[in-house]
Design a protein around this motif. Structure first.
Motif, PDB file in Angstrom:
ATOM      1  N   LYS A 155       0.821  -1.144   0.020  1.00 44.58           N
ATOM      2  CA  LYS A 155       0.221   0.057  -0.029  1.00 44.58           C
ATOM      3  C   LYS A 155       0.878   1.283   0.041  1.00 44.58           C
ATOM      4  CE  LYS A 155      -2.842   2.780   3.233  1.00 44.58           C
ATOM      5  NZ  LYS A 155      -3.495   2.719   4.894  1.00 44.58           N
ATOM      6  N   LYS A 156       1.906   1.078   0.712  1.00 46.48           N
ATOM      7  CA  LYS A 156       2.763   2.374   0.898  1.00 46.48           C
ATOM      8  C   LYS A 156       3.306   2.832  -0.377  1.00 46.48           C
ATOM      9  CE  LYS A 156       6.850   4.156   3.396  1.00 46.48           C
ATOM     10  NZ  LYS A 156       7.811   3.958   4.461  1.00 46.48           N
ATOM     11  N   GLN A 157       3.910   1.818  -1.214  1.00 44.53           N
ATOM     12  CA  GLN A 157       4.329   1.944  -2.572  1.00 44.53           C
ATOM     13  C   GLN A 157       3.480   2.464  -3.344  1.00 44.53           C
ATOM     14  OE1 GLN A 157       7.906   1.812  -2.993  1.00 44.53           O
ATOM     15  NE2 GLN A 157       7.960   1.747  -0.698  1.00 44.53           N
ATOM     16  N   LEU A 158       2.383   2.021  -3.309  1.00 46.91           N
ATOM     17  CA  LEU A 158       1.404   2.156  -4.400  1.00 46.91           C
ATOM     18  C   LEU A 158       0.709   3.669  -4.305  1.00 46.91           C
ATOM     19  CD1 LEU A 158      -0.941  -0.892  -4.439  1.00 46.91           C
ATOM     20  CD2 LEU A 158       0.437  -0.239  -6.275  1.00 46.91           C
ATOM     21  N   LYS A 159       0.718   3.945  -2.933  1.00 45.16           N
ATOM     22  CA  LYS A 159       0.167   5.720  -2.687  1.00 45.16           C
ATOM     23  C   LYS A 159       1.144   6.545  -2.961  1.00 45.16           C
ATOM     24  CE  LYS A 159      -2.408   6.598   0.621  1.00 45.16           C
ATOM     25  NZ  LYS A 159      -2.904   6.694   1.961  1.00 45.16           N
ATOM     26  N   LYS A 160       2.469   6.084  -3.368  1.00 42.48           N
ATOM     27  CA  LYS A 160       3.548   7.338  -3.849  1.00 42.48           C
ATOM     28  C   LYS A 160       2.985   7.986  -5.292  1.00 42.48           C
ATOM     29  CE  LYS A 160       7.645   5.500  -1.452  1.00 42.48           C
ATOM     30  NZ  LYS A 160       9.082   4.871  -1.559  1.00 42.48           N
ATOM     31  N   LYS A 161       2.774   9.202  -5.382  1.00 42.99           N
ATOM     32  CA  LYS A 161       2.225   9.601  -6.543  1.00 42.99           C
ATOM     33  C   LYS A 161       3.333   9.773  -7.604  1.00 42.99           C
ATOM     34  CE  LYS A 161      -1.543  11.129  -4.397  1.00 42.99           C
ATOM     35  NZ  LYS A 161      -2.870  10.410  -4.993  1.00 42.99           N
ATOM     36  N   ARG A 162       4.333   9.873  -7.578  1.00 43.18           N
ATOM     37  CA  ARG A 162       5.536   9.824  -8.369  1.00 43.18           C
ATOM     38  C   ARG A 162       5.770   8.580  -9.217  1.00 43.18           C
ATOM     39  NH1 ARG A 162      11.060   9.309  -9.046  1.00 43.18           N
ATOM     40  NH2 ARG A 162      11.247   8.605  -7.074  1.00 43.18           N
ATOM     41  N   VAL A 163       5.518   8.389 -10.503  1.00 40.72           N
ATOM     42  CA  VAL A 163       5.930   7.537 -11.310  1.00 40.72           C
ATOM     43  C   VAL A 163       7.183   7.662 -12.152  1.00 40.72           C
ATOM     44  CG1 VAL A 163       5.001   5.855 -12.985  1.00 40.72           C
ATOM     45  CG2 VAL A 163       3.283   6.655 -11.310  1.00 40.72           C
ATOM     46  N   GLN A 164       8.120   6.740 -11.866  1.00 38.03           N
ATOM     47  CA  GLN A 164       9.525   6.997 -12.339  1.00 38.03           C
ATOM     48  C   GLN A 164       9.043   6.858 -14.185  1.00 38.03           C
ATOM     49  OE1 GLN A 164      12.407   4.434 -11.100  1.00 38.03           O
ATOM     50  NE2 GLN A 164      13.945   5.493 -12.560  1.00 38.03           N
ATOM     51  N   THR A 165       9.445   7.550 -15.021  1.00 31.19           N
ATOM     52  CA  THR A 165       9.243   7.516 -16.339  1.00 31.19           C
ATOM     53  C   THR A 165      10.601   6.950 -16.827  1.00 31.19           C
ATOM     54  OG1 THR A 165      10.047   9.623 -16.697  1.00 31.19           O
ATOM     55  CG2 THR A 165       7.735   9.607 -16.475  1.00 31.19           C
ATOM     56  N   ILE A 166      10.410   6.120 -17.985  1.00 32.33           N
ATOM     57  CA  ILE A 166      11.433   5.483 -18.504  1.00 32.33           C
ATOM     58  C   ILE A 166      11.255   5.346 -20.093  1.00 32.33           C
ATOM     59  CG2 ILE A 166      10.661   3.267 -18.014  1.00 32.33           C
ATOM     60  CD1 ILE A 166      13.576   2.216 -17.694  1.00 32.33           C
ATOM     61  N   THR A 167      12.288   5.495 -20.720  1.00 30.66           N
ATOM     62  CA  THR A 167      12.307   5.568 -22.446  1.00 30.66           C
ATOM     63  C   THR A 167      13.241   4.472 -22.704  1.00 30.66           C
ATOM     64  OG1 THR A 167      13.398   7.188 -22.841  1.00 30.66           O
ATOM     65  CG2 THR A 167      11.319   7.971 -22.393  1.00 30.66           C
ATOM     66  N   GLU A 168      13.084   3.970 -23.877  1.00 28.90           N
ATOM     67  CA  GLU A 168      14.088   3.126 -24.352  1.00 28.90           C
ATOM     68  C   GLU A 168      15.472   3.665 -24.865  1.00 28.90           C
ATOM     69  OE1 GLU A 168      12.788  -0.329 -27.095  1.00 28.90           O
ATOM     70  OE2 GLU A 168      10.599   0.240 -26.634  1.00 28.90           O
ATOM     71  N   ASP A 169      15.369   4.937 -25.193  1.00 33.27           N
ATOM     72  CA  ASP A 169      16.354   5.539 -25.715  1.00 33.27           C
ATOM     73  C   ASP A 169      17.453   5.834 -24.576  1.00 33.27           C
ATOM     74  OD1 ASP A 169      15.312   5.901 -28.313  1.00 33.27           O
ATOM     75  OD2 ASP A 169      14.514   7.756 -27.861  1.00 33.27           O
ATOM     76  N   SER A 170      16.822   6.150 -23.243  1.00 32.33           N
ATOM     77  CA  SER A 170      17.729   6.218 -22.145  1.00 32.33           C
ATOM     78  C   SER A 170      18.371   4.768 -21.654  1.00 32.33           C
ATOM     79  CB  SER A 170      16.515   6.907 -21.065  1.00 32.33           C
ATOM     80  OG  SER A 170      15.935   5.802 -20.530  1.00 32.33           O
ATOM     81  N   LEU A 171      18.142   3.824 -22.148  1.00 34.95           N
ATOM     82  CA  LEU A 171      18.450   2.638 -21.663  1.00 34.95           C
ATOM     83  C   LEU A 171      19.941   2.202 -22.382  1.00 34.95           C
ATOM     84  CD1 LEU A 171      15.255   0.458 -21.424  1.00 34.95           C
ATOM     85  CD2 LEU A 171      16.396   1.707 -19.585  1.00 34.95           C
ATOM     86  N   LYS A 172      20.633   1.330 -21.807  1.00 35.04           N
ATOM     87  CA  LYS A 172      21.797   0.683 -22.328  1.00 35.04           C
ATOM     88  C   LYS A 172      21.661  -0.174 -23.478  1.00 35.04           C
ATOM     89  CE  LYS A 172      24.026   0.821 -17.653  1.00 35.04           C
ATOM     90  NZ  LYS A 172      24.921   0.112 -16.482  1.00 35.04           N
ATOM     91  N   ILE A 173      22.554  -0.375 -24.253  1.00 34.04           N
ATOM     92  CA  ILE A 173      22.230  -1.148 -25.293  1.00 34.04           C
ATOM     93  C   ILE A 173      21.887  -2.623 -24.901  1.00 34.04           C
ATOM     94  CG2 ILE A 173      23.286  -2.310 -27.319  1.00 34.04           C
ATOM     95  CD1 ILE A 173      22.704   0.523 -27.850  1.00 34.04           C
ATOM     96  N   GLU A 174      22.690  -3.029 -23.780  1.00 40.50           N
ATOM     97  CA  GLU A 174      22.268  -4.307 -23.283  1.00 40.50           C
ATOM     98  C   GLU A 174      20.731  -4.348 -23.017  1.00 40.50           C
ATOM     99  OE1 GLU A 174      23.867  -7.607 -19.892  1.00 40.50           O
ATOM    100  OE2 GLU A 174      24.226  -5.526 -19.791  1.00 40.50           O
ATOM    101  N   GLU A 175      20.306  -3.579 -22.247  1.00 42.24           N
ATOM    102  CA  GLU A 175      18.924  -3.166 -21.920  1.00 42.24           C
ATOM    103  C   GLU A 175      17.834  -3.307 -22.992  1.00 42.24           C
ATOM    104  OE1 GLU A 175      19.074  -1.069 -17.654  1.00 42.24           O
ATOM    105  OE2 GLU A 175      19.411   0.186 -19.683  1.00 42.24           O
ATOM    106  N   GLN A 176      18.117  -2.579 -24.168  1.00 43.89           N
ATOM    107  CA  GLN A 176      17.292  -2.508 -25.477  1.00 43.89           C
ATOM    108  C   GLN A 176      17.551  -3.821 -25.909  1.00 43.89           C
ATOM    109  OE1 GLN A 176      18.955   0.917 -27.641  1.00 43.89           O
ATOM    110  NE2 GLN A 176      18.570   2.328 -26.010  1.00 43.89           N
ATOM    111  N   ASN A 177      18.569  -4.567 -26.033  1.00 44.70           N
ATOM    112  CA  ASN A 177      18.467  -5.936 -26.593  1.00 44.70           C
ATOM    113  C   ASN A 177      17.570  -6.839 -25.821  1.00 44.70           C
ATOM    114  OD1 ASN A 177      20.408  -5.069 -28.519  1.00 44.70           O
ATOM    115  ND2 ASN A 177      22.162  -5.779 -27.475  1.00 44.70           N
ATOM    116  N   LEU A 178      17.633  -6.679 -24.594  1.00 49.03           N
ATOM    117  CA  LEU A 178      16.837  -7.682 -23.693  1.00 49.03           C
ATOM    118  C   LEU A 178      15.302  -7.458 -24.144  1.00 49.03           C
ATOM    119  CD1 LEU A 178      16.129  -9.700 -21.489  1.00 49.03           C
ATOM    120  CD2 LEU A 178      16.669  -7.737 -19.770  1.00 49.03           C
ATOM    121  N   ILE A 179      14.957  -6.030 -24.070  1.00 50.57           N
ATOM    122  CA  ILE A 179      13.491  -5.755 -24.298  1.00 50.57           C
ATOM    123  C   ILE A 179      13.191  -6.278 -25.733  1.00 50.57           C
ATOM    124  CG2 ILE A 179      12.166  -3.625 -25.096  1.00 50.57           C
ATOM    125  CD1 ILE A 179      13.795  -2.233 -22.751  1.00 50.57           C
TER     126      ILE A 179
END
Length: 374
Positions: free
Chosen positions: A18-42
């Motif tokens: 519940k505590k984590q769900l009530k946190k308003k801030r949602v971390q945004t993430i884009t593929e362009d910001s990820l490392k090549i290794e992460e992009q390959n995994l996706i």
């Protein structure tokens, strides 16, 4: 979305969620910001998901294969068994009984409804499973990548909790809540399906489709046994979530689970109801064309001298479907949904064999009446 939350106090572990769900801030993430290794995994996960999401057979097999690798992810086995039922419902629409009862257009609409839901759930949940697989392999939590796949914030919080606490039942319940909530606006509240399926006369007579009966087969002394549950308000999100929790408890019952698993292991999924009941169903049509239908089933047995009911394999019943991309948006709005993650302490009565046989007899009566009077 219609949910009915409990007002009971939350257990300590759910308070953390519940505590984590009530946190308003949602971390945004884009593929362009990820490392090549992460992009390959996706890209790898997307490719594998598309490959396995071809039809009900490939989805159902993928769930079971994953469960065999990671038996702690209980939902994978639940998803496998429920997906088998989805396949049986699909082939019923091309089987001997419903082809005589329902117009072609109605059957096509019902198939579209079932197929879209089956496809949507898989494309949402399978990337989660593959991320878990990679997380275990690399010994690190990779669920920060979930937003890339359009997965709800709710599941991001639950997976993070699971990676620390390893509460298998809680994760299974969360996935039940997530997948049914994910379907709500995309299928159940979809204007086309509401008009052409959920509000149609045929759907209200649910016994014609057995859509309200989920069957878990197993063998006992070489006899086909059936356990399962019935849902009377399929359009209710609340009822579908409670159904999922009851099915989970039934499937993972300490006495029954080994028999369910053994049956699933030994019986490949074809979509034909012959898979679980070859005494009543056959994947070859034994009936004589043009001949009036006569009742064949009584007390869960085939009458002497009667042909078995035709139930085709999925590959011969329906072609693969090309789907439009899933609609965007996060269903999660209210932290109180965590109440659904509490343990289910009620005893589940899974006796359903006689109810299912009565359903088949009702369908036969409807068919005989139609051929007699119309």
């Amino acid at each position: 979305m219609t949910l009915r939350f409990h007002s009971s106090r939350l257990s300590p572990h759910l308070k953390k969620i519940k505590k984590q769900l009530k946190k308003k801030r949602v971390q945004t993430i884009t593929e362009d910001s990820l490392k090549i290794e992460e992009q390959n995994l996706i890209e790898k996960i997307r490719t594998e998901t598309i490959k396995r999401n071809r039809n009900n057979i490939t989805r159902t097999e993928a769930y079971f294969h994953f469960y065999q690798q990671f038996p702690e992810i209980h939902w994978a086995f639940l998803g496998h068994m429920v997906s088998r039922n989805g396949g049986w419902n699909m082939t019923d629409l091309k089987g001997e009984l419903l082809t005589k009862l329902l117009p072609k257009k109605e059957r096509e609409n019902f198939f579209s409804f079932l197929e879209r839901g089956n496809w949507l759930i898989f494309q949402d949940v399978y990337p989660q499973m593959l991320l878990y697989k990679e997380s275990i392999k690399r010994q690190m939590n990779l669920f920060y990548l979930l937003p890339i796949f359009g997965v709800s914030k709710f599941m991001k919080v639950v997976w993070d909790y699971y990676m620390e606490e390893k509460e298998d039942y809680l994760l299974a319940f969360a996935l039940v809540v997530n997948e049914q909530s994910y379907l709500e606006n995309r299928v159940i509240q979809n204007s086309f399906y509401k008009k052409n399926v959920l509000e149609s006369i045929e759907f209200k007579l649910q016994e014609l489709l057995s859509l309200n009966q989920i069957l878990f087969p197993y063998k006992s002394n070489r006899k086909t046994m059936l356990m399962g549950q019935t849902i009377n308000h399929f359009a209710s999100l609340h009822e579908r979530i409670l159904l999922g929790k009851r099915l989970y408890h039934l499937l993972f019952d300490s006495e029954l689970y080994p028999a369910f698993f053994k049956w699933a292991l030994q019986q490949p999924h074809t979509g034909s109801r012959k898979d679980f009941w070859p005494q009543l169903f056959n994947n070859v049509n034994e009936s004589i064309p043009g001949k009036l239908y006569k009742r064949r089933i009584k007390n869960c047995s085939l009458k002497s001298g009667s042909h078995r009911i035709f139930s085709p394999p999925l590959q011969f019943a329906w072609k693969d479907v090309h789907h439009d991309p899933a609609e965007k948006g996060d269903w999660y709005k209210d932290w109180r949904v965590v109440h659904y993650l509490e343990k289910y302490n009620e005893k589940v009565n899974g006796d359903i064999k006689n109810d299912y046989c009565e359903t088949l007899e009702k369908i036969e009566l409807s068919l005989v009446a139609k051929e007699t009077f119309f």
